[in-house]
Design an enzyme around this catalytic site. Sequence first.
Site, mmCIF file in Angstrom:
data_model
loop_
_atom_site.group_PDB
_atom_site.id
_atom_site.type_symbol
_atom_site.label_atom_id
_atom_site.label_comp_id
_atom_site.label_asym_id
_atom_site.label_seq_id
_atom_site.Cartn_x
_atom_site.Cartn_y
_atom_site.Cartn_z
ATOM 1 C CB CYS A 2 -38.385 5.660 8.299
ATOM 2 S SG CYS A 2 -37.649 6.400 9.782
ATOM 3 C CD GLU A 105 -35.349 9.418 3.182
ATOM 4 O OE1 GLU A 105 -34.337 8.894 2.632
ATOM 5 O OE2 GLU A 105 -36.160 8.780 3.871
#
Length: 239
Positions: A2, A105
Site C-alpha cells: 500500500c 494501486e
Amino acid sequence: MCGRFTLTVSEEEWVNFFYVQSVNLRFEPRYNIAPGQQIAAIIADDEGRRRAGPLRWGLVPSWAVDEKIGYKMINARAETIHEKRSFREPLVRKRCLIPADGFYEWKKTPDGKQPLRIMLKSRPLFAMAGIYDTWTSPDGKVLHTCSIITTAPNEFMAEIHDRMPVILPREAESAWLDRDLQSIPELLSLLKSYPAEDMQAYPVHPQVGNVANDTPACIEEYKVPDNDAGGDGEQLTLF
C-alpha cells in the site's frame, strides 16, 4: 503493498465515524497521500478513549540508528509481522487505525500500468490496520512514525496487485486498539483480507504517480484513451 491512499472527507466526518474523542492535528482533505508524509492516525489511551494525531508514514523503530530506515518500512506484512524485530513490539503494544476513504494501486495492462482508486461499496470510510513507534535521534529530535499492514489479496484485488492493505471490519476496530489485547495469535487473526464482494475500483489519471499532485483531480474518474480506435477515448470498465 500500500503506497498511496486518500482521505478526502472533512475532519468532522472521519472523527465522528471513528468515534474519536480528542484531535491533535491540523487536518486538510488529502487526495494523494504518500510515504514520508504526516498522516492522520487514531490510537486508544489507557482508558480506551480514542485520540487522533499525526504520524509520519514509514516506521522508524525505537532502536534504529538512522531515521532513513523508515523509507523502507512503509508496510508490514501480516504473515511475518510477529517475526520481525522492527514490528513485533509495536504489534503487541502500539497499534493504530489509519483512516482512509480510498487507496491507489497500479494495474498492469497491455498499454502499461493504469492507476486505480479502490474503495468500499458499503461505507464511505474505512480503517487500515497500522502499527507505530517513537524514535529519538542523538540530538534529541523525536519522531512518531507508522507502517500500514498488508496481507494477501482477495479475489477482487488479485486482479490488480499481489498485496492489499488490511482493512479492518467495523467490529474489529475496537479490538485492534485495545491495549489489553496482547495475544499475538488473537491479533494475527484480525489481519485478514477484506471481503472481495464489498470492494470497487475505477481508473484515475496517471498524475497520481507524482506525489506533488494532491488535488481533487486525482480522484476524478479517468477516460483511458482508446489507442486502437484513435478516437476520443472510452470509459475503462474493469469490474
